[in-house]
Design an enzyme around this catalytic site. Structure first.
Site, short mmCIF file in Angstrom:
data_model
loop_
_atom_site.label_atom_id
_atom_site.label_comp_id
_atom_site.label_asym_id
_atom_site.label_seq_id
_atom_site.Cartn_x
_atom_site.Cartn_y
_atom_site.Cartn_z
N ASP A 1 0.85 -1.18 0.00
CA ASP A 1 0.00 0.00 0.00
C ASP A 1 0.89 1.23 0.00
O ASP A 1 2.07 1.17 0.36
CB ASP A 1 -0.91 0.00 1.24
CG ASP A 1 -2.13 0.90 1.05
OD1 ASP A 1 -2.85 1.12 2.04
OD2 ASP A 1 -2.35 1.40 -0.07
N GLU B 1 1.93 3.97 -4.24
CA GLU B 1 1.41 2.61 -4.38
C GLU B 1 2.41 1.74 -5.15
O GLU B 1 2.69 0.60 -4.77
CB GLU B 1 0.07 2.64 -5.12
CG GLU B 1 -1.04 3.39 -4.45
CD GLU B 1 -1.85 2.55 -3.47
OE1 GLU B 1 -2.92 3.01 -3.08
OE2 GLU B 1 -1.42 1.45 -3.11
N ASP C 1 -5.09 -2.91 -2.64
CA ASP C 1 -6.41 -2.27 -2.75
C ASP C 1 -6.42 -1.15 -3.79
O ASP C 1 -7.42 -0.43 -3.89
CB ASP C 1 -6.88 -1.76 -1.39
CG ASP C 1 -5.94 -0.76 -0.77
OD1 ASP C 1 -5.28 -1.10 0.24
OD2 ASP C 1 -5.85 0.36 -1.29
N HIS D 1 22.95 24.98 -17.09
CA HIS D 1 23.81 26.11 -16.76
C HIS D 1 24.97 26.23 -17.75
O HIS D 1 25.32 25.28 -18.46
CB HIS D 1 24.38 25.96 -15.34
CG HIS D 1 25.21 24.72 -15.18
ND1 HIS D 1 26.52 24.64 -15.57
CD2 HIS D 1 24.89 23.50 -14.68
CE1 HIS D 1 26.99 23.44 -15.32
NE2 HIS D 1 26.03 22.72 -14.78
N GLU E 1 21.90 19.23 -8.83
CA GLU E 1 22.54 18.08 -9.46
C GLU E 1 22.71 16.95 -8.45
O GLU E 1 22.66 17.16 -7.23
CB GLU E 1 23.89 18.50 -10.05
CG GLU E 1 24.67 17.40 -10.77
CD GLU E 1 23.92 16.78 -11.93
OE1 GLU E 1 23.00 15.97 -11.65
OE2 GLU E 1 24.25 17.08 -13.10
#
Length: 445
Positions: A9, A50, A75, A248, A325
């Site tokens: 879950d 999940e 579920d 950059h 980075e």
């Protein structure tokens, strides 16, 4: 052949919001719990959490017995139907996760079954424990977990977890940046089983702020309807959030092709050539006239590049930590050849697996990917329908492109990204993404 049951879950308190997963591996014959694993994920969506729970459970089962059969019970209708092959996967976040889950064990040895939430209490409690721990700035601890007791009908204390069981039980989990964001909600605790924030939704308002389980179920249905729909989606989804991605300008390390990340000593300033590249990029973007906001990585070279562009466009620069980075650890400042000579085994492992970290406690590409995906989700929500310039680095930009394409992690090694180059990705309201441009350097010529 041995058989395991994996129950998994995940949840997010905000969608996207502070998130975590839980997974349990049990013996299919005796019902004995063999491994519990849980982890706080930072800010991601419910569906990502999940899938991360599924991955952790499958890896834990494989570590126990690589030849076993596995019955997955969840579920999340979306995950079960997608992994069973009955529903298509279109969302860029889901594709790589589903592909990774499919590779953990041979597909013919794994089956998927949807179960009601009430039958998934153990994994649900673990996910909430992980989110609660993350809100406290802590890692989830198996020794402190009461998830199995809470989920058991009689409240009987179970046998102790296997040695090493935890967020990396049996090498099951994958770190995704455990530090919670500032101001993260403390949550409702594991006993509630909710995905909400500081308080549980009232019965009269079970889906407050979209965090109740009912909201999750309906989100699953909406997502499933989207991925299951054949052909093109609706024509009018509104203007996408468009990220113009600027790497950059050069630093002294760039022409020498040295590792230059966010680790110690990894924050050089722009060189003269880099400042000239930033100015040329600014001129090119001014001619296009479409950028409405500028967001930069916190590192010096990106802030300098962003400042030059923002001044030309008359905009302010916002900073997002998620755009920095990768931390290359002990490899910072070294060339690829120097790393191969000094740390050959670590380098080979790093090239072979996105979960491997550089020598000296650097950051894996899986961790970078989770961080960048969380930043993407934040920024898509903040700049919906607008065009924003993101000034970042090689790995984050390649990661955004990879995720948009649904490409596997190894695609990072198959893209070339030049200094001060421009790329662009558009993100639509239905969750789909479109790569519009990649590694354009025409403005530098």
């Amino acid at each position: 052949m041995r058989e395991f049951v994996v129950e998994a879950d995940g949840g997010s308190r905000g969608n996207p919001g502070p998130a975590g997963y839980g997974a349990v591996v049990s013996d299919a014959v005796t019902g004995e719990t063999l491994v519990e694993t849980a982890e706080y994920l930072g800010v991601v969506t419910n569906n990502v959490a999940e899938y991360r729970g599924l991955l952790a459970g499958l890896r834990a089962a494989r570590a126990l017995d690589p030849g076993a059969r596995v019955r997955v019970r969840m579920d999340s209708k979306l995950v079960v139907e997608q992994m069973s092959g009955r529903w298509r996967i279109k969302h860029p976040d889901m594709k790589p996760l589903a592909a990774e889950a499919a590779r953990v064990l041979p597909p013919e040895r794994v089956s998927y079954e949807w179960i009601p939430r009430a039958e998934n209490k153990h994994a649900d409690r673990l996910a909430n424990e992980a989110m609660d721990a993350g809100a406290r700035g802590e890692a989830w601890s198996p020794s402190a977990s009461t998830a199995e007791i809470d989920a058991a009908p009689g409240g009987t204390r179970p046998a102790a977890p296997l040695p090493g069981a935890g967020a990396r039980a049996a090498d099951a989990g994958s770190a995704a940046g455990a530090a919670p964001p500032a101001g993260a909600a403390t949550g409702t605790g594991a006993d509630t089983g909710t995905r909400g924030g500081a308080g549980a939704p009232s019965p009269a308002d079970p889906d407050r702020a979209g965090t109740g389980r009912g909201a999750r179920d309906r989100a699953d249905v909406r997502a499933a309807s989207s991925v299951a729909s054949p052909g093109w989606g609706p024509a009018d989804m509104g203007a996408p959030a468009t990220f113009v991605l600027l790497r950059h300008g050069e630093t002294a390390l760039t022409p020498q092709k040295r590792f230059s990340g966010s680790g110690a000593g990894g924050d050089p300033s722009l060189s003269d050539a880099g400042r000239e590249q930033a100015a040329r990029a600014a001129d090119g973007l001014a001619r296009r006239g479409t950028v409405q906001a500028v967001v930069a990585s916190p590192l010096a070279r990106t802030r300098e590049t962003a400042a030059v562009v923002a001044a030309r466009l008359g905009l302010e620069v916002a900073v997002d930590e998620g755009l920095r980075e990768t931390d290359f650890g002990a490899w910072e400042g070294l060339t690829f050849g120097e790393v191969r000579e000094r740390y050959p085994d670590d380098l080979n492992a790093w090239l072979a697996s996105p979960d491997a970290r550089p020598t000296g406690g650097g950051e894996s590409f899986a961790e970078t990917g989770a961080r960048v995906a969380a930043a993407r989700d934040r920024l898509v929500a903040a700049y919906a329908g607008r065009t924003v310039l993101l000034v970042s680095h090689v790995t984050p930009i390649k990661t955004l492109v990879r995720l948009a394409l649904g490409a596997p992690p190894e695609a990072l090694f198959r893209m070339e990204l030049s200094a001060a180059s421009l790329s662009a990705v558009a993100y639509y309201a239905d969750g789909n993404a479109s790569v519009r441009l990649f590694n354009d350097t025409s403005h530098l010529r």
